[in-house]
Design a protein around this motif. Structure first.
Motif, PDB file in Angstrom:
ATOM      1  N   SER A  46      -9.599 110.474  11.499  1.00 17.41           N
ATOM      2  CA  SER A  46      -9.030 111.892  12.477  1.00 17.41           C
ATOM      3  C   SER A  46      -9.993 112.518  13.191  1.00 17.41           C
ATOM      4  CB  SER A  46      -8.590 112.852  11.308  1.00 17.41           C
ATOM      5  OG  SER A  46      -9.773 113.288  10.898  1.00 17.41           O
ATOM      6  N   ASN A  69      -8.478 119.700  11.866  1.00 19.40           N
ATOM      7  CA  ASN A  69      -8.672 119.684  13.513  1.00 19.40           C
ATOM      8  C   ASN A  69      -9.016 118.471  14.197  1.00 19.40           C
ATOM      9  OD1 ASN A  69     -11.124 119.231  13.326  1.00 19.40           O
ATOM     10  ND2 ASN A  69     -11.742 120.943  14.393  1.00 19.40           N
ATOM     11  N   GLU A  72      -4.597 114.633  17.117  1.00 16.88           N
ATOM     12  CA  GLU A  72      -2.638 114.421  16.312  1.00 16.88           C
ATOM     13  C   GLU A  72      -2.379 112.677  16.009  1.00 16.88           C
ATOM     14  OE1 GLU A  72       1.936 115.260  18.314  1.00 16.88           O
ATOM     15  OE2 GLU A  72      -0.269 115.743  19.753  1.00 16.88           O
ATOM     16  N   ASN A  74       1.243 111.861  13.575  1.00 16.14           N
ATOM     17  CA  ASN A  74       1.746 111.598  13.163  1.00 16.14           C
ATOM     18  C   ASN A  74       2.223 110.807  11.482  1.00 16.14           C
ATOM     19  OD1 ASN A  74       4.449 112.633  11.299  1.00 16.14           O
ATOM     20  ND2 ASN A  74       5.411 113.319  12.991  1.00 16.14           N
ATOM     21  N   TYR A 111       2.237 119.168  14.578  1.00 17.47           N
ATOM     22  CA  TYR A 111       0.649 119.752  14.908  1.00 17.47           C
ATOM     23  C   TYR A 111       1.462 120.973  16.065  1.00 17.47           C
ATOM     24  CZ  TYR A 111      -2.641 118.644  18.062  1.00 17.47           C
ATOM     25  OH  TYR A 111      -4.276 118.570  18.668  1.00 17.47           O
ATOM     26  N   ASN A 114      -3.267 122.847  17.819  1.00 19.16           N
ATOM     27  CA  ASN A 114      -4.910 121.638  17.292  1.00 19.16           C
ATOM     28  C   ASN A 114      -4.788 121.210  16.775  1.00 19.16           C
ATOM     29  OD1 ASN A 114      -4.870 121.546  20.718  1.00 19.16           O
ATOM     30  ND2 ASN A 114      -5.866 123.182  21.030  1.00 19.16           N
ATOM     31  N   GLU A 115      -3.325 121.764  15.181  1.00 12.93           N
ATOM     32  CA  GLU A 115      -4.462 120.742  14.139  1.00 12.93           C
ATOM     33  C   GLU A 115      -3.171 120.145  13.629  1.00 12.93           C
ATOM     34  OE1 GLU A 115      -6.753 124.777  11.971  1.00 12.93           O
ATOM     35  OE2 GLU A 115      -4.877 124.418  12.587  1.00 12.93           O
ATOM     36  N   ASN A 116      -3.220 119.679  12.618  1.00  9.58           N
ATOM     37  CA  ASN A 116      -2.877 118.688  12.194  1.00  9.58           C
ATOM     38  C   ASN A 116      -2.090 119.438  11.153  1.00  9.58           C
ATOM     39  OD1 ASN A 116      -2.195 115.906  13.843  1.00  9.58           O
ATOM     40  ND2 ASN A 116      -4.520 116.095  13.022  1.00  9.58           N
TER      41      ASN A 116
END
Length: 125
Positions: A46, A69, A72, A74, A111, A114-116
């Protein structure tokens, strides 16, 4: 809900395991595997500066949310790997997200800012 902030370093997996697994009534291998697979993927891929984990155990439901952070991503959109036809065709790696999908009762991804945000819901008996 309890929360913990972790550095994106593999050695922090021990802290995460203590944080989550100590709340459960007994050792739970599926939960342990889910924690390891998701945490290691965040650390390895990440490029996150931090990982936050929220957890709540209201028997029999365990809810874990990973927030980072990093880039991105998924995991719910990742295709499941094809099963090898022979042992020689089998490859190491690439099964973590698949195993998590199989072991969790529910998975949600967003998302936001700016965070997953990956939420995992697992019935623990």
């Amino acid at each position: 809900m309890n929360s913990i902030s972790l550095k994106p370093e593999l050695k922090e997996l021990y802290t995460l395991n203590e944080f989550i697994l100590n709340e459960l009534p007994e050792e739970n291998i599926p939960v342990n595997l889910i924690l390891e697979e998701i945490f290691v993927n965040i650390v390895e891929y990440s490029k996150a500066d931090y990982i936050k984990v929220n957890a709540e155990f209201e028997p029999p439901i365990l809810t874990i949310e990973f927030i980072d952070n990093g880039i991105e991503f998924n995991p719910l959109l990742k295709d499941d790997p094809e099963a090898p036809t022979t042992i020689d065709d089998a490859q190491i790696g690439g099964l973590g997200i698949f195993l998590t999908k199989e072991m969790a009762d529910e998975l949600e991804y967003q998302y936001v800012n700016n965070e997953n945000h990956l939420k995992i819901i697992k019935k623990v008996e």
